[in-house]
Write a protein that holds these residues in place. Structure first.
Motif, mmCIF file in Angstrom:
data_model
loop_
_atom_site.group_PDB
_atom_site.id
_atom_site.type_symbol
_atom_site.label_atom_id
_atom_site.label_comp_id
_atom_site.label_asym_id
_atom_site.label_seq_id
_atom_site.Cartn_x
_atom_site.Cartn_y
_atom_site.Cartn_z
ATOM 1 N N HIS A 168 0.920 -1.067 0.109
ATOM 2 C CA HIS A 168 0.051 -0.111 -0.115
ATOM 3 C C HIS A 168 0.738 1.328 0.157
ATOM 4 O O HIS A 168 2.038 1.050 0.084
ATOM 5 C CB HIS A 168 -0.876 0.039 1.216
ATOM 6 C CG HIS A 168 -0.114 -0.090 2.446
ATOM 7 N ND1 HIS A 168 0.359 1.057 3.135
ATOM 8 C CD2 HIS A 168 0.066 -1.528 3.198
ATOM 9 C CE1 HIS A 168 1.199 0.507 4.380
ATOM 10 N NE2 HIS A 168 0.922 -0.712 4.397
ATOM 11 N N LEU B 61 -3.977 -4.265 -7.526
ATOM 12 C CA LEU B 61 -3.632 -4.403 -6.042
ATOM 13 C C LEU B 61 -4.359 -5.762 -5.460
ATOM 14 O O LEU B 61 -5.657 -5.976 -5.816
ATOM 15 C CB LEU B 61 -4.156 -3.237 -5.061
ATOM 16 C CG LEU B 61 -3.577 -1.816 -5.309
ATOM 17 C CD1 LEU B 61 -4.265 -0.896 -4.455
ATOM 18 C CD2 LEU B 61 -1.777 -1.783 -5.057
ATOM 19 N N THR C 187 -7.171 -1.067 0.860
ATOM 20 C CA THR C 187 -8.340 -0.458 0.460
ATOM 21 C C THR C 187 -8.195 1.105 0.394
ATOM 22 O O THR C 187 -8.611 1.542 -0.800
ATOM 23 C CB THR C 187 -9.335 -0.896 1.295
ATOM 24 O OG1 THR C 187 -9.539 -2.389 1.256
ATOM 25 C CG2 THR C 187 -10.620 -0.282 0.669
ATOM 26 N N THR D 29 -5.366 2.534 -0.264
ATOM 27 C CA THR D 29 -4.540 3.018 -1.369
ATOM 28 C C THR D 29 -5.375 2.877 -2.684
ATOM 29 O O THR D 29 -5.549 3.729 -3.564
ATOM 30 C CB THR D 29 -3.402 1.961 -1.650
ATOM 31 O OG1 THR D 29 -2.680 1.915 -0.346
ATOM 32 C CG2 THR D 29 -2.693 2.191 -2.576
ATOM 33 N N PHE D 30 -6.199 1.854 -2.743
ATOM 34 C CA PHE D 30 -7.244 1.672 -4.060
ATOM 35 C C PHE D 30 -8.001 2.980 -4.159
ATOM 36 O O PHE D 30 -8.201 3.291 -5.172
ATOM 37 C CB PHE D 30 -7.792 0.419 -3.988
ATOM 38 C CG PHE D 30 -8.626 0.159 -5.357
ATOM 39 C CD1 PHE D 30 -8.105 -0.261 -6.272
ATOM 40 C CD2 PHE D 30 -10.185 0.191 -5.056
ATOM 41 C CE1 PHE D 30 -8.898 -0.636 -7.515
ATOM 42 C CE2 PHE D 30 -11.018 0.144 -6.173
ATOM 43 C CZ PHE D 30 -10.468 -0.316 -7.400
ATOM 44 N N GLU D 31 -8.623 3.321 -3.158
ATOM 45 C CA GLU D 31 -9.863 4.321 -2.969
ATOM 46 C C GLU D 31 -9.180 5.460 -3.062
ATOM 47 O O GLU D 31 -9.724 6.490 -3.826
ATOM 48 C CB GLU D 31 -10.593 4.188 -1.700
ATOM 49 C CG GLU D 31 -11.353 2.920 -1.729
ATOM 50 C CD GLU D 31 -12.339 3.103 -0.451
ATOM 51 O OE1 GLU D 31 -12.996 2.031 -0.422
ATOM 52 O OE2 GLU D 31 -11.814 3.518 0.572
ATOM 53 N N LEU E 3 -5.012 6.164 -6.089
ATOM 54 C CA LEU E 3 -4.847 5.590 -7.773
ATOM 55 C C LEU E 3 -5.587 6.908 -8.369
ATOM 56 O O LEU E 3 -6.628 7.226 -7.951
ATOM 57 C CB LEU E 3 -5.423 4.592 -7.855
ATOM 58 C CG LEU E 3 -4.545 3.240 -7.262
ATOM 59 C CD1 LEU E 3 -5.409 2.175 -7.608
ATOM 60 C CD2 LEU E 3 -3.148 3.279 -7.511
ATOM 61 N N HIS F 137 -7.920 0.171 -12.902
ATOM 62 C CA HIS F 137 -7.233 -0.407 -11.917
ATOM 63 C C HIS F 137 -8.159 -1.401 -11.072
ATOM 64 O O HIS F 137 -9.568 -1.232 -11.374
ATOM 65 C CB HIS F 137 -7.008 0.818 -10.692
ATOM 66 C CG HIS F 137 -6.371 2.023 -11.196
ATOM 67 N ND1 HIS F 137 -5.216 1.672 -12.038
ATOM 68 C CD2 HIS F 137 -6.721 3.362 -11.179
ATOM 69 C CE1 HIS F 137 -4.854 3.151 -12.302
ATOM 70 N NE2 HIS F 137 -5.487 3.835 -11.869
ATOM 71 N N LEU G 265 -8.882 -4.278 -7.523
ATOM 72 C CA LEU G 265 -8.378 -4.664 -6.374
ATOM 73 C C LEU G 265 -9.235 -5.908 -6.216
ATOM 74 O O LEU G 265 -10.242 -6.311 -6.099
ATOM 75 C CB LEU G 265 -9.222 -3.679 -5.408
ATOM 76 C CG LEU G 265 -8.962 -3.981 -3.777
ATOM 77 C CD1 LEU G 265 -7.491 -4.310 -3.334
ATOM 78 C CD2 LEU G 265 -9.879 -2.999 -2.889
ATOM 79 N N ARG H 107 -12.990 -5.772 -7.457
ATOM 80 C CA ARG H 107 -13.249 -4.053 -7.262
ATOM 81 C C ARG H 107 -12.715 -3.362 -8.482
ATOM 82 O O ARG H 107 -11.603 -3.687 -8.587
ATOM 83 C CB ARG H 107 -13.030 -3.738 -6.100
ATOM 84 C CG ARG H 107 -13.636 -2.290 -5.766
ATOM 85 C CD ARG H 107 -13.499 -1.845 -4.455
ATOM 86 N NE ARG H 107 -13.792 -0.654 -4.108
ATOM 87 C CZ ARG H 107 -13.880 0.404 -3.103
ATOM 88 N NH1 ARG H 107 -13.386 -0.481 -1.789
ATOM 89 N NH2 ARG H 107 -14.107 1.169 -2.990
ATOM 90 N N ARG H 108 -13.156 -2.757 -9.060
ATOM 91 C CA ARG H 108 -12.680 -1.910 -10.153
ATOM 92 C C ARG H 108 -12.731 -0.259 -9.912
ATOM 93 O O ARG H 108 -13.631 0.241 -9.445
ATOM 94 C CB ARG H 108 -13.449 -2.271 -11.588
ATOM 95 C CG ARG H 108 -13.595 -3.951 -11.796
ATOM 96 C CD ARG H 108 -14.277 -4.317 -12.898
ATOM 97 N NE ARG H 108 -14.627 -5.730 -12.719
ATOM 98 C CZ ARG H 108 -13.824 -6.533 -13.338
ATOM 99 N NH1 ARG H 108 -12.656 -6.082 -13.962
ATOM 100 N NH2 ARG H 108 -13.953 -8.058 -13.311
ATOM 101 N N SER H 109 -11.908 0.397 -10.534
ATOM 102 C CA SER H 109 -12.033 1.874 -10.474
ATOM 103 C C SER H 109 -13.181 2.366 -11.236
ATOM 104 O O SER H 109 -13.533 1.794 -12.348
ATOM 105 C CB SER H 109 -10.766 2.455 -11.120
ATOM 106 O OG SER H 109 -10.254 2.017 -12.391
#
Length: 302
Positions: A168, A193, A220, A222-224, A227, A232, A234, A298-300
């Motif tokens: 992260h 991630l 999580t 970091t993903f939210e 980026l 992206h 997760l 989970r996708r951006s």
């Protein structure tokens, strides 16, 4: 078949802590030299995947994954480098430029200078000339290796994709960051991630980041939060722990003593996920993209 070779790269610093020892995995021709064991590459040129190890985790722990990546149509590189850790201790480390990771300089240069040195060294290997494409590169990493990859990727224009397991961009308060800070990832490309639900190492490191009071785990967050726009992904792997990506796990080094027992072996699933992600973004492979589209990830929103 997949074969490997060894190389070395100067990474800066004071001798003897100034050298990375590389292992390079590549698709090889079926017949090799019986006296030397040297097998020439077959096909190519192949995109390059540089995988960065966690602290005090030897590169051989990732051999299983490097072989799977090479089988998927890449040249995969791992490395060992002994250098200074936090607090003046020494151990296996990709090497972190602490000034580059501090608030005043973050984002101006890679936090891991070894990345550029290792990529440059690949061009020196005669056996691989014509077999590697250094204009198509992916960076991957585990734990701290994944963190420095996330903090460094955009400083290398040839990087087309980044993946990290158990990593992260939440930063240590000892570097001068406010508690609970998640810094922006330095990646202008798709990022994958992945993290296990039984990651005891990340849980056991909360005091380093001052993350108490934050509802979401650092991966999580970091993903939210870290980026930018992009494709992206997760992946949260049920039953996997922090060292699920390492085989074997060395109980005498690193921080495996903090980890929770895994309740499932997710390595085959993790390998399929990573290789499909890499083939999607470095080979433009439609079948791999369809495979990713069919997974519960989970996708951006970008």
């Amino acid at each position: 078949m997949i074969r490997s070779l060894w190389w070395a790269a100067k990474t800066g610093g004071e001798p003897p802590f100034d050298t990375a020892h590389l292992k390079v995995y590549y698709p090889a021709a079926a017949d090799g030299d019986r006296l030397t064991g040297v097998f020439a590459p077959e096909g190519g040129p192949y995109p390059v995947v540089l995988f960065v190890s966690g602290i005090n985790v030897g590169q051989d722990a990732y051999r299983w994954l490097a072989v799977e990546i090479a089988r998927a149509g890449f040249v995969c590189v791992t490395f060992d480098r002994v250098g200074e850790l936090f607090g003046g201790e020494h151990g296996l480390t990709p090497g972190v430029d602490l000034e580059a990771a501090a608030p005043a300089a973050y984002g101006t240069r890679p936090t891991c200078p070894a990345i550029g040195a290792v990529l440059a060294a690949l061009a020196e290997i005669d056996l691989l000339k014509g077999a590697i494409d250094l204009d198509r590169v992916a960076l991957g990493g585990h734990s701290a290796g994944g963190s420095v990859v996330l903090q460094s990727a955009r400083h290398f224009p040839s990087v087309r994709a980044v993946f990290a397991y158990g990593a992260h961009t939440m930063v240590a308060t000892m570097l001068g960051w406010a508690p609970g800070t998640v810094v922006p990832a330095q990646a202008d490309c798709p990022v994958l991630l992945s993290v296990g639900t039984r990651d005891g190492v990340i849980m056991g490191s909360s005091d380093r980041y001052g993350q108490e009071g934050h509802a979401h785990d650092p991966v999580t967050r970091t993903f939210e939060e870290a980026l930018g726009e992009g494709e992206h992904l997760l992946a949260v792997m049920e039953g996997a722990n922090h060292f699920a990506i390492a085989d074997p796990v060395d109980p005498t080094a690193a921080r495996a003593f903090l980890d929770l027992p895994a309740t499932a072996d997710r390595r085959p699933e993790l390998a399929r996920l990573i290789t499909s992600f890499l083939r999607t973004h470095l080979h433009g492979d439609a079948e791999s993209r369809a495979m990713l589209d069919g997974l519960d990830l989970r996708r951006s929103h970008a």
